[in-house]
Design a protein around this motif. Structure first.
Motif, PDB file in Angstrom:
ATOM      1  N   ARG A  48      -3.123  -3.020  -8.986  1.00  0.00           N
ATOM      2  CA  ARG A  48      -2.324  -1.711  -8.276  1.00  0.00           C
ATOM      3  C   ARG A  48      -1.209  -2.444  -7.340  1.00  0.00           C
ATOM      4  O   ARG A  48      -0.035  -2.163  -7.252  1.00  0.00           O
ATOM      5  CB  ARG A  48      -3.041  -0.755  -7.808  1.00  0.00           C
ATOM      6  N   GLU A  49      -1.657  -3.369  -6.826  1.00  0.00           N
ATOM      7  CA  GLU A  49      -0.933  -3.966  -5.777  1.00  0.00           C
ATOM      8  C   GLU A  49       0.278  -4.975  -6.151  1.00  0.00           C
ATOM      9  O   GLU A  49       1.171  -4.910  -5.689  1.00  0.00           O
ATOM     10  CB  GLU A  49      -1.738  -4.792  -4.488  1.00  0.00           C
ATOM     11  N   GLY A  81     -12.651   1.276  -5.929  1.00  0.00           N
ATOM     12  CA  GLY A  81     -11.078   0.686  -5.778  1.00  0.00           C
ATOM     13  C   GLY A  81     -10.863  -0.655  -5.584  1.00  0.00           C
ATOM     14  O   GLY A  81      -9.674  -1.047  -6.146  1.00  0.00           O
ATOM     15  N   ALA A  82     -11.769  -1.472  -5.346  1.00  0.00           N
ATOM     16  CA  ALA A  82     -11.610  -2.678  -5.201  1.00  0.00           C
ATOM     17  C   ALA A  82     -11.405  -3.474  -6.632  1.00  0.00           C
ATOM     18  O   ALA A  82     -10.543  -4.570  -6.741  1.00  0.00           O
ATOM     19  CB  ALA A  82     -12.704  -3.564  -4.638  1.00  0.00           C
ATOM     20  N   GLN A 126      -7.563  -3.094  -7.352  1.00  0.00           N
ATOM     21  CA  GLN A 126      -6.730  -3.111  -6.191  1.00  0.00           C
ATOM     22  C   GLN A 126      -5.778  -4.039  -6.638  1.00  0.00           C
ATOM     23  O   GLN A 126      -4.535  -3.968  -6.416  1.00  0.00           O
ATOM     24  CB  GLN A 126      -7.700  -3.576  -5.086  1.00  0.00           C
ATOM     25  N   GLU A 127      -6.138  -5.554  -7.074  1.00  0.00           N
ATOM     26  CA  GLU A 127      -5.084  -6.534  -7.212  1.00  0.00           C
ATOM     27  C   GLU A 127      -3.937  -5.943  -8.256  1.00  0.00           C
ATOM     28  O   GLU A 127      -2.771  -6.056  -8.054  1.00  0.00           O
ATOM     29  CB  GLU A 127      -5.926  -7.798  -7.643  1.00  0.00           C
ATOM     30  N   ASP A 165      -4.138   2.539   0.245  1.00  0.00           N
ATOM     31  CA  ASP A 165      -4.992   1.928   0.792  1.00  0.00           C
ATOM     32  C   ASP A 165      -6.310   1.893   0.127  1.00  0.00           C
ATOM     33  O   ASP A 165      -6.899   2.718  -0.426  1.00  0.00           O
ATOM     34  CB  ASP A 165      -5.387   2.395   2.469  1.00  0.00           C
ATOM     35  N   THR A 166      -7.025   0.594  -0.038  1.00  0.00           N
ATOM     36  CA  THR A 166      -8.172   0.537  -0.537  1.00  0.00           C
ATOM     37  C   THR A 166      -9.179   0.102   0.336  1.00  0.00           C
ATOM     38  O   THR A 166      -9.396  -1.069   1.133  1.00  0.00           O
ATOM     39  CB  THR A 166      -8.163  -0.878  -1.756  1.00  0.00           C
ATOM     40  N   GLU A 187       0.785  -1.306   0.093  1.00  0.00           N
ATOM     41  CA  GLU A 187      -0.147  -0.137  -0.058  1.00  0.00           C
ATOM     42  C   GLU A 187       0.734   1.323  -0.101  1.00  0.00           C
ATOM     43  O   GLU A 187       0.384   2.401  -0.290  1.00  0.00           O
ATOM     44  CB  GLU A 187      -0.910  -0.077   1.298  1.00  0.00           C
TER      45      GLU A 187
END
Lengths: 225, 225
Positions: free
Chosen positions: B110-111, B103-104, B107-108, B95-96, B90
């Motif tokens: 981006r992370e 955002g979800a 998320q994967e 932070d999501t 993060e």
């Protein structure tokens, strides 16, 4: 901060929880206070001081990454537990800065009283267990506690370096004071002790920590035994 | 926050450090940024939001104290390492929030990009090791990762309780949304899953989380698989 009342007294848990779990969760909420105990160290990533919870997390990650430099073999998982717990007593005792001579005189008594109060919230078996982790960290008689303490010395050194001085510029502190304070780093890792010395030497060369004390400044405190 | 340049580029280390140690310390300084990644959760001990470093420390302590409630035997030291590492990505991905549907979706990706960038700072063997810890946490295929994830769900629930609502009061969120989001808690500990349910039920009774959505509010996001 009012530390006479528990945080959960402001907002009790739902009725009917199992007593053991309720005690555990009461403790877990109470230690939220560690996030409000400010240290002297400046963050590298933002213009503010570090708190004890952030510091404890940082040490945990350092243990995971630097364990290979321990002079003796260590159990990484156990060492991480030591650093997660090591500053809890400061919730009630407050942080005693490394270069605070007056605070150091009463530190042990204040922290023992805080430990009795805080760990006493837990079920008896866990109070004993957490107290044992804290005692182990303080006594430095195991390889794990010596390495944990080394991390506790190395982290603020890195933050001071990033701040081009930080708490090295506390009145009365010279490069030799810093060297004396970092001596216990070598008890956990000769190699990281040499690395720390390189940072202090270079910091002194650049004037981020003074070589000698002006005549009108207080004498720095004697290094801890 | 400018995350294109490493923190240590602003103030390089002394010359002559061993390359492996220099890489490790560069990473250790860079992750200071985790202390600046704000979560939605309000602290119980102060009127501000929690950051990721504080949150990670809190989970580590919860693992130590609550491991006995895991449905399967777990290695406590290993589980603590999982939570210490679990939010590092993060630093670059942000932070999501648990109740952020938009955002979800990204998320994967981006992370994963953040993990490549961040862990790539480490010596290769340690990059692999930290990546493995993070992958293990995310995949939830081991007892340790299931329990670590349970702690990741339980901690903000306690903070929301102490705030008499907190992020439970996000628009579109109802008690059933919260229940769905906390389902994975039961995958690590049936017992703590029941405790969480008791908090949510009582929170709903007190109106700290709504029972039903007003007609003009957005539909809450579907719970994660």
């Amino acid at each position: 901060m009012d530390v006479d009342a528990l945080l959960t007294e402001q907002n009790p848990f739902p009725a009917g929880l199992d007593a053991r779990i309720a005690a555990q969760l009461t403790f877990i909420v109470e230690v939220d206070r560690l996030k409000t105990v400010l240290r002297q160290s400046p963050l590298a990533a933002a213009p503010r001081r570090e708190n004890d919870a952030e510091h404890s997390w940082h040490l945990a990650l350092m243990v995971i990454l630097l364990a290979e430099h321990s002079d003796e073999p260590i159990d990484v998982g156990h060492t991480v537990q030591l650093v997660v717990v090591h500053d809890l007593v400061e919730i009630y005792a407050g942080d005693t800065p490394l270069y605070d001579e007056v605070g150091a005189r009463t530190q042990e008594a204040r922290e023992r009283a805080a430990a009795d109060k805080l760990f006493g919230l837990l079920p008896a078996d866990q109070a004993v267990r957490l107290r044992a982790l804290w005692d182990e960290f303080e006594a430095r008689e195991t390889p794990e506690s010596r390495f944990a303490k080394a991390m506790d010395r190395l982290e603020p050194l890195l933050l001071n370096w990033m701040a081009r001085g930080g708490t090295w510029q506390t009145p009365g502190v010279t490069a030799d004071t810093v060297r004396a304070r970092k001596a216990s780093l070598r008890d956990g890792s000769r190699r990281l002790g040499e690395v720390a010395a390189a940072f202090i030497d270079e910091g002194e060369r650049r004037g981020w920590v003074r070589s000698a004390r002006p005549a009108d400044e207080p004498v720095p405190p004697a290094p801890p035994a």
